[in-house]
Design a protein around this motif. Structure first.
Motif, PDB file in Angstrom:
ATOM      1  N   GLY A  76       0.840  -1.192   0.000  1.00  0.00           N
ATOM      2  CA  GLY A  76       0.000   0.000   0.000  1.00  0.00           C
ATOM      3  C   GLY A  76       0.872   1.237   0.000  1.00  0.00           C
ATOM      4  O   GLY A  76       2.092   1.153  -0.185  1.00  0.00           O
ATOM      5  N   PRO A  77       0.270   2.417   0.206  1.00  0.00           N
ATOM      6  CA  PRO A  77       1.013   3.675   0.124  1.00  0.00           C
ATOM      7  C   PRO A  77       2.184   3.781   1.106  1.00  0.00           C
ATOM      8  O   PRO A  77       3.240   4.297   0.745  1.00  0.00           O
ATOM      9  CB  PRO A  77      -0.046   4.743   0.426  1.00  0.00           C
ATOM     10  CG  PRO A  77      -1.345   4.094   0.103  1.00  0.00           C
ATOM     11  CD  PRO A  77      -1.174   2.637   0.424  1.00  0.00           C
ATOM     12  N   ASN A  78       2.005   3.331   2.347  1.00  0.00           N
ATOM     13  CA  ASN A  78       3.110   3.482   3.307  1.00  0.00           C
ATOM     14  C   ASN A  78       3.256   2.282   4.252  1.00  0.00           C
ATOM     15  O   ASN A  78       3.820   2.399   5.345  1.00  0.00           O
ATOM     16  CB  ASN A  78       2.966   4.789   4.109  1.00  0.00           C
ATOM     17  CG  ASN A  78       1.708   4.833   4.961  1.00  0.00           C
ATOM     18  OD1 ASN A  78       1.018   3.834   5.145  1.00  0.00           O
ATOM     19  ND2 ASN A  78       1.410   6.006   5.503  1.00  0.00           N
ATOM     20  N   PHE A  79       2.802   1.115   3.792  1.00  0.00           N
ATOM     21  CA  PHE A  79       2.786  -0.090   4.631  1.00  0.00           C
ATOM     22  C   PHE A  79       2.659  -1.300   3.711  1.00  0.00           C
ATOM     23  O   PHE A  79       2.138  -1.180   2.595  1.00  0.00           O
ATOM     24  CB  PHE A  79       1.570   0.001   5.574  1.00  0.00           C
ATOM     25  CG  PHE A  79       1.428  -1.101   6.590  1.00  0.00           C
ATOM     26  CD1 PHE A  79       2.397  -1.318   7.558  1.00  0.00           C
ATOM     27  CD2 PHE A  79       0.284  -1.899   6.609  1.00  0.00           C
ATOM     28  CE1 PHE A  79       2.237  -2.321   8.514  1.00  0.00           C
ATOM     29  CE2 PHE A  79       0.115  -2.895   7.567  1.00  0.00           C
ATOM     30  CZ  PHE A  79       1.099  -3.098   8.523  1.00  0.00           C
ATOM     31  N   LEU A  80       3.142  -2.439   4.178  1.00  0.00           N
ATOM     32  CA  LEU A  80       2.992  -3.687   3.440  1.00  0.00           C
ATOM     33  C   LEU A  80       2.222  -4.688   4.295  1.00  0.00           C
ATOM     34  O   LEU A  80       2.245  -4.595   5.534  1.00  0.00           O
ATOM     35  CB  LEU A  80       4.367  -4.294   3.119  1.00  0.00           C
ATOM     36  CG  LEU A  80       4.929  -4.081   1.705  1.00  0.00           C
ATOM     37  CD1 LEU A  80       4.998  -2.604   1.376  1.00  0.00           C
ATOM     38  CD2 LEU A  80       6.299  -4.704   1.569  1.00  0.00           C
ATOM     39  N   VAL A  81       1.576  -5.636   3.635  1.00  0.00           N
ATOM     40  CA  VAL A  81       0.921  -6.718   4.357  1.00  0.00           C
ATOM     41  C   VAL A  81       1.272  -8.051   3.701  1.00  0.00           C
ATOM     42  O   VAL A  81       1.739  -8.099   2.568  1.00  0.00           O
ATOM     43  CB  VAL A  81      -0.624  -6.565   4.384  1.00  0.00           C
ATOM     44  CG1 VAL A  81      -1.024  -5.335   5.184  1.00  0.00           C
ATOM     45  CG2 VAL A  81      -1.210  -6.532   2.969  1.00  0.00           C
ATOM     46  N   ILE A  82       1.021  -9.133   4.434  1.00  0.00           N
ATOM     47  CA  ILE A  82       1.232 -10.494   3.951  1.00  0.00           C
ATOM     48  C   ILE A  82      -0.123 -11.155   3.725  1.00  0.00           C
ATOM     49  O   ILE A  82      -1.003 -11.092   4.593  1.00  0.00           O
ATOM     50  CB  ILE A  82       2.063 -11.310   4.963  1.00  0.00           C
ATOM     51  CG1 ILE A  82       3.491 -10.772   5.020  1.00  0.00           C
ATOM     52  CG2 ILE A  82       2.047 -12.795   4.626  1.00  0.00           C
ATOM     53  CD1 ILE A  82       4.312 -11.304   6.185  1.00  0.00           C
ATOM     54  N   ASP A  83      -0.289 -11.804   2.578  1.00  0.00           N
ATOM     55  CA  ASP A  83      -1.519 -12.541   2.298  1.00  0.00           C
ATOM     56  C   ASP A  83      -1.490 -13.858   3.080  1.00  0.00           C
ATOM     57  O   ASP A  83      -0.658 -14.732   2.789  1.00  0.00           O
ATOM     58  CB  ASP A  83      -1.617 -12.813   0.799  1.00  0.00           C
ATOM     59  CG  ASP A  83      -2.913 -13.533   0.415  1.00  0.00           C
ATOM     60  OD1 ASP A  83      -3.590 -14.070   1.320  1.00  0.00           O
ATOM     61  OD2 ASP A  83      -3.230 -13.563  -0.778  1.00  0.00           O
ATOM     62  N   PRO A  84      -2.377 -14.019   4.055  1.00  0.00           N
ATOM     63  CA  PRO A  84      -2.334 -15.226   4.893  1.00  0.00           C
ATOM     64  C   PRO A  84      -2.675 -16.504   4.139  1.00  0.00           C
ATOM     65  O   PRO A  84      -2.348 -17.599   4.605  1.00  0.00           O
ATOM     66  CB  PRO A  84      -3.372 -14.931   5.991  1.00  0.00           C
ATOM     67  CG  PRO A  84      -4.310 -13.948   5.371  1.00  0.00           C
ATOM     68  CD  PRO A  84      -3.476 -13.124   4.429  1.00  0.00           C
ATOM     69  N   VAL A  85      -3.319 -16.374   2.992  1.00  0.00           N
ATOM     70  CA  VAL A  85      -3.661 -17.556   2.199  1.00  0.00           C
ATOM     71  C   VAL A  85      -2.436 -18.087   1.469  1.00  0.00           C
ATOM     72  O   VAL A  85      -2.265 -19.294   1.296  1.00  0.00           O
ATOM     73  CB  VAL A  85      -4.799 -17.221   1.207  1.00  0.00           C
ATOM     74  CG1 VAL A  85      -5.113 -18.416   0.320  1.00  0.00           C
ATOM     75  CG2 VAL A  85      -6.039 -16.748   1.949  1.00  0.00           C
ATOM     76  N   GLU A  86      -1.554 -17.168   1.057  1.00  0.00           N
ATOM     77  CA  GLU A  86      -0.394 -17.542   0.243  1.00  0.00           C
ATOM     78  C   GLU A  86       0.859 -17.844   1.066  1.00  0.00           C
ATOM     79  O   GLU A  86       1.737 -18.593   0.625  1.00  0.00           O
ATOM     80  CB  GLU A  86      -0.079 -16.423  -0.755  1.00  0.00           C
ATOM     81  CG  GLU A  86      -1.209 -16.109  -1.727  1.00  0.00           C
ATOM     82  CD  GLU A  86      -1.469 -17.251  -2.701  1.00  0.00           C
ATOM     83  OE1 GLU A  86      -0.532 -18.020  -2.982  1.00  0.00           O
ATOM     84  OE2 GLU A  86      -2.616 -17.373  -3.169  1.00  0.00           O
ATOM     85  N   CYS A  87       1.004 -17.249   2.229  1.00  0.00           N
ATOM     86  CA  CYS A  87       2.221 -17.404   3.049  1.00  0.00           C
ATOM     87  C   CYS A  87       2.427 -18.867   3.439  1.00  0.00           C
ATOM     88  O   CYS A  87       1.500 -19.529   3.906  1.00  0.00           O
ATOM     89  CB  CYS A  87       2.100 -16.548   4.307  1.00  0.00           C
ATOM     90  SG  CYS A  87       3.484 -16.721   5.455  1.00  0.00           S
TER      91      CYS A  87
END
Ligand code: SF4
Ligand code: F3S
Length: 106
Positions: free
Chosen positions: A28-39
């Motif tokens: 995103g603009p100033n943060f990242l996230v992890i997709d819990p389905v793919e991790c």
């Protein structure tokens, strides 16, 4: 799954995305996230983060439990990021700020 937490906000160093074998980071603009389905729980991203923002979901600090659902929600909203990008110019300034979740931009 692994979870990106508050220290990443406005730091967004992106060292983490380069090592993920399944490209499950979403930016995103100033943060990242992890997709819990793919991790796949390989844990290699943890040591890459200069601000220690990444935790396994069963070790997320008590005051940041909401980031588990936040990662799942925003992973569906933001595009995959698999190559490092330059961090914000003031990332190092924000790296020492602990309470900054109101800074998160969606
Ligand atoms: Fe990617 Fe492994 Fe980190 Fe999950 S734990 S986000 S699969 S590098
Ligand atoms: Fe954020 Fe750390 Fe990755 S600051 S972008 S989780 S390297």
């Amino acid at each position: 799954t692994y979870v990106v937490t508050e220290p990443c906000i406005r730091c967004r160093y992106t060292d983490c995305v380069e090592v993920c074998p399944v490209d499950c980071f979403h930016g995103g603009p100033n943060f990242l996230v992890i997709d819990p389905v793919e991790c796949i729980d390989c844990a290699v991203c943890v040591a890459e983060c200069p601000v220690d923002a990444i935790y396994p979901d069963d070790e997320v600090p008590a005051d940041q439990q909401d980031f588990i659902a936040l990662n799942a929600r925003l992973a569906n909203q933001w595009p995959v990021i698999s190559r490092a990008e330059p961090p914000p110019d003031d990332a190092d300034d924000w790296s020492v700020v602990t309470a900054k979740r109101e800074q998160l931009s969606e």
